[in-house]
Enzyme design. Structure first.
Site, mmCIF file in Angstrom:
data_model
loop_
_atom_site.group_PDB
_atom_site.id
_atom_site.type_symbol
_atom_site.label_atom_id
_atom_site.label_comp_id
_atom_site.label_asym_id
_atom_site.label_seq_id
_atom_site.Cartn_x
_atom_site.Cartn_y
_atom_site.Cartn_z
ATOM 1 C CG ASP A 80 34.385 -62.572 -11.108
ATOM 2 O OD1 ASP A 80 33.077 -62.354 -11.354
ATOM 3 O OD2 ASP A 80 34.227 -63.255 -10.195
ATOM 4 C CG ASP A 169 30.791 -66.751 -18.167
ATOM 5 O OD1 ASP A 169 29.699 -67.425 -17.336
ATOM 6 O OD2 ASP A 169 30.206 -65.724 -17.220
ATOM 7 C CD GLU A 171 27.109 -67.760 -15.759
ATOM 8 O OE1 GLU A 171 26.751 -68.157 -14.786
ATOM 9 O OE2 GLU A 171 28.133 -67.043 -16.015
#
Length: 281
Positions: A80, A169, A171
């Site tokens: 990534d 994503d 987090e």
């Protein structure tokens, strides 16, 4: 007898003092003046908005162990990347065995990766199966707003056999409180809002990238997405460890941020034909 012009002297002193104060005020507004700051500058220790990327908080919050042990289960190497890598040497990655990639497209509702075209098209042109990801910032706008921003900014999907579904994503917040000021119920609702909107726009269930410790803290270890949204787990250690509740296995494992060429390396849980199957929906 001398004549004292006290009125005139007082007026002259006041005029001079006023001029001096005006000059000092002007100096303080000039670039480089003591104490002057650029409004856009983040506070000390806080990264610049837009610079967030997958796994940015993993080592700080979860630590880092060794590299994964050898496993007889077939897995497919991937990477990534985001704007901080700039132009990526896709040929070298391909030759090293990397067969798929995810590229950061957007963050929040305010940032688009300036290197997205080179990274997204470059991975595709070298032969990789690739997709895009969005770094969610739930304190900035609704999940629906950010899902639309993501799709419009490169996070869409097409049934061409080479495009993976988009990734949320979600987090640790690199700019403030780890759960973005949300309660667990509010965080679950925000994530659902993003996922529902993304599916309405693309027909695909987005992949969820997260870490187990964050998921527990910020969603209360919510189980409701495991049956529909593939899991991409961040854990830098020899084994995958505990999974978030609701998932029986991980689809992708980000196992290091210090791998060859670009840093972030991952293992897809299956052979290349399984990567292809996820791309095809």
């Amino acid at each position: 007898m001398p004549v004292h012009r006290s009125g005139t002297t007082g007026r002259s002193f006041a005029t001079a003092a006023g001029a001096l104060l005006a000059s000092l005020a002007l100096l303080l507004t000039l670039p480089g003046a003591a104490g002057a700051t650029t409004p856009a500058d983040p506070p000390a220790g806080i990264p610049e908005r837009g610079s967030a990327h997958m796994g940015m908080g993993v080592i700080e919050h979860d630590g880092q162990g060794g590299l994964p042990r050898a496993d007889r289960v077939v897995q497919t190497e991937g990477v990534d990347v985001s704007g901080h890598q700039g132009n990526v040497d896709w040929a070298s990655l391909w030759n090293s065995g990397v067969k798929w990639a995810y590229v950061k497209a957007t963050e929040g509702n305010y940032y688009k990766n300036p290197s997205f075209t080179q990274q997204y098209n470059g991975s595709y042109n070298i032969g990789m199966i690739r997709g895009a990801y969005h770094f969610g910032t739930p304190n900035d706008s609704s999940g629906a707003n950010q899902a639309n921003y993501f799709v419009d900014g490169g996070g869409g999907w097409s049934r061409d056999g080479k495009t993976l579904p988009g990734v949320l994503d979600i987090e640790w917040n690199p700019y403030g409180a780890q759960c973005y000021g949300k309660t667990q119920d509010q965080m679950i609702a925000w994530i659902r809002d993003f996922l529902t909107t993304y599916k309405a726009r693309t027909s695909r269930d987005a992949v969820i990238y997260t870490a187990t410790s964050w998921w527990k803290a910020c969603t209360g270890n919510y189980t409701g997405f495991g049956s529909t949204n593939p899991l991409w787990l961040a854990r830098y250690d020899t084994t995958i460890g505990e999974l978030p509740a609701g998932w029986g296995f991980q689809t992708i494992w980000q196992y290091t941020s210090t791998g060859p060429i670009v840093g972030d390396h991952n293992r897809f849980n299956g052979a290349l034909d399984r990567v292809q199957a996820l791309a095809n929906g």
